[in-house]
Design an enzyme around this catalytic site. Structure first.
Site, short mmCIF file in Angstrom:
data_model
loop_
_atom_site.label_atom_id
_atom_site.label_comp_id
_atom_site.label_asym_id
_atom_site.label_seq_id
_atom_site.Cartn_x
_atom_site.Cartn_y
_atom_site.Cartn_z
N SER A 190 5.34 -3.45 6.20
CA SER A 190 5.81 -3.53 4.89
C SER A 190 6.18 -2.05 4.18
O SER A 190 5.86 -1.25 4.91
CB SER A 190 4.48 -4.33 4.36
OG SER A 190 3.63 -3.19 3.99
N LYS A 191 6.71 -2.54 3.05
CA LYS A 191 7.06 -1.09 2.21
C LYS A 191 5.81 -0.05 2.25
O LYS A 191 6.01 1.04 2.20
CB LYS A 191 7.28 -1.67 0.91
CG LYS A 191 8.89 -1.50 0.72
CD LYS A 191 9.13 -1.37 -0.83
CE LYS A 191 10.44 -0.58 -1.02
NZ LYS A 191 11.64 -0.91 -0.28
#
Ligand code: GLU
Length: 489
Positions: free
Chosen positions: A261-262
């Site tokens: 994910s980010k």
């Protein structure tokens, strides 16, 4: 059991729902789809799943198209190129889904469900309390005439639900082997919303059948939607031997082993492009996420990927995204470029960073300088800090570097360098090196790091730079001497 044993020509699709920039997981899927199609001599179909028009925008669709093009993943059917089974945007195929939905309703595979979201929520709570599997309980499979009349008078708009028979669905996943889903955990699902819009499960299954898709290679997150899609094929009257073959690719995890994910690794492909990662490096690296070319190899060209790619070599265990490895592969790919190729790929970064405007004179200088930094950079974005010293109009030394040349010893080094260089007739890197070694290392008896470090800061304004003597040659005698003079005091 649903397996595709036929020897029909391969048709494999990449079907993103662009609700943002395509990310690492999407592109790993696209790459494997593409490689599989190319390996088998089949067709690579690109379909945009944009039925959720609140989240999928025209900009994201265009960005998805541009990203695939930039990566070199050319498609045989899809947006811009068309094809025999188009349109390839689901938002342009709504009548097809509506027609099938009508058939399912007419033949009893699907039914209208009038339950309101409040009613569904209340029943979910009860299911939770009673510890039974959550999901639709089949209430509207049968509706009394009086209830129906009441729902209609209340103006309720029904959704269309697929009737899941008792039992289970088993299929053979090319990566995971035989997979079975007990229908106790696959409740009747919605095909069409109350407003008439189709849901993913309907659209994806109808399109895979209508577009004659033979292989579905996609992320593991979609594994659990497979029994529902198979149910739609059944309702469409497709023979099990004609179902596509499924292969669910392993998850991509971040450095910390949580889903990528980010937070634990950058996910958007645009981010990598903007930082100077080469498309061939991204493809090479992503190919290693779940697949391996064998023999501990890590570097593959796009051509080799299409030759070597088989689903048998895809593993089922999660892959871990490793930024350092991507950088290393990117550096390797940069070193393989010809100088002209490296030039044309670096110039946009230098222009964007305001280092050059792109005049022919500037390009000549960049081209001369690139061979001395090609070995040292891992991304194209690093060309800017490496080469900006050559183009500075008002040259200034980075403020955090200034203290490094302010001490008496550095000042003595610079004075000495200035003195010997003024008398140097041949301004080549080898002569510069020779004379500076003699004066600073031998005569002044200094360590190279100290001696050349001071000159490097004076010349380039930074301690990160291409090799010093080559940098001085490129800069030219006048500018080099002027910078050393300016660094004294
Ligand atoms: N459109 C779906 C998504 O982006 C994928 C569809 C599929 O591959 O079956 O998640």
């Amino acid at each position: 059991m649903a397996t595709n044993t036929s020897d029909k020509p391969v048709r494999v699709r990449f079907a993103p729902s662009p609700t943002g920039d395509l990310h690492v997981g999407n592109i790993r899927t696209a790459l494997f789809d593409w490689a599989y199609a190319r390996h088998t001599g089949g067709q690579f179909i690109f379909r945009i799943e944009d039925t959720d028009r609140e989240r999928v925008t025209d900009e994201y669709i265009q960005a998805a198209i541009d990203t695939l093009k930039w990566l070199g993943l050319s498609w045989d059917e899809g947006p811009e190129v068309g094809g025999p089974y188009g349109p390839y945007l689901q938002s342009q195929r709504l009548d097809i889904y509506a027609e099938w939905a009508g058939k399912f309703l007419a033949n009893g595979d699907a039914y209208h469900c009038y339950c309101s979201s409040e009613e569904l929520e209340a029943r979910r709570e009860e299911q939770k309390k009673a510890n039974v599997a959550p999901g639709y309980d089949g209430k509207c499979r049968t509706i009394s005439e009086s209830d129906l009349a009441r729902y209609k008078s209340e103006g309720r708009k029904p959704v269309l639900r697929m009737r899941m028979p008792d039992g289970s669905t088993t299929f053979t996943d090319s990566i995971r082997g035989e997979v079975t889903f007990d229908h106790n955990f696959v409740p009747d699902f919605v095909l069409v919303r109350g407003d008439g819009s189709p849901l993913y499960t309907l659209a994806v299954a109808v399109d895979d059948v209508m577009m004659k898709v033979t292989h579905v290679l996609r992320g593991e997150d979609l594994l659990s939607s497979t029994p529902r899609q198979i149910r739609v094929y059944q309702a469409m009257g497709v023979a099990p031997s004609d179902y596509p073959t499924f292969a669910h690719l392993p998850f991509v995890m971040g450095q910390d082993n949580a889903k990528l994910s980010k937070r634990n690794g950058e996910v958007s492909i645009a981010w990598y492009r903007d930082r100077g990662f080469l498309p061939e490096a991204i493809c090479n690296y992503l190919a290693l996420l779940g697949w391996s070319p064998g023999e501990d190899r890590e570097n593959v060209t796009m051509q080799e990927l299409t030759e070597l790619f088989t689903v048998e070599r895809v593993h089922s265990s999660p892959a871990r995204f490793d930024m350092k490895k991507l950088e290393a592969i990117n550096g390797d790919k940069i070193r393989l470029l010809t100088i002209d190729d490296l030039l044309s790929r670096s110039v946009p970064f230098l222009i964007k960073d305001g280092v050059i405007s792109g005049t022919p004179e500037e390009l000549t200088i960049v081209k001369t300088a690139l061979p001395i930094i090609q070995e040292r950079i891992a991304t194209l974005a690093e060309v800017t800090p490496m080469l900006k010293f050559l183009f500075a109009k008002n040259f200034v030394i980075d403020s955090e570097e200034l203290p490094k040349i302010a001490d008496a010893q550095s000042q003595a080094v610079l004075a000495k360098a200035s003195e010997v260089l003024q008398g140097l007739s041949d301004w080549s890197h080898s002569s510069i090196e020779e004379i500076l070694r003699a004066a600073l290392i031998e005569e002044m008896a200094l360590k190279p790091r100290i001696a050349f470090g001071a000159v490097r800061v004076a010349i380039t304004g930074s301690h990160i730079s291409p090799p010093l003597f080559e940098s001085m040659e490129l800069l030219g005698r006048d500018r080099a001497l002027a910078r050393i003079a300016a660094a004294i005091n």
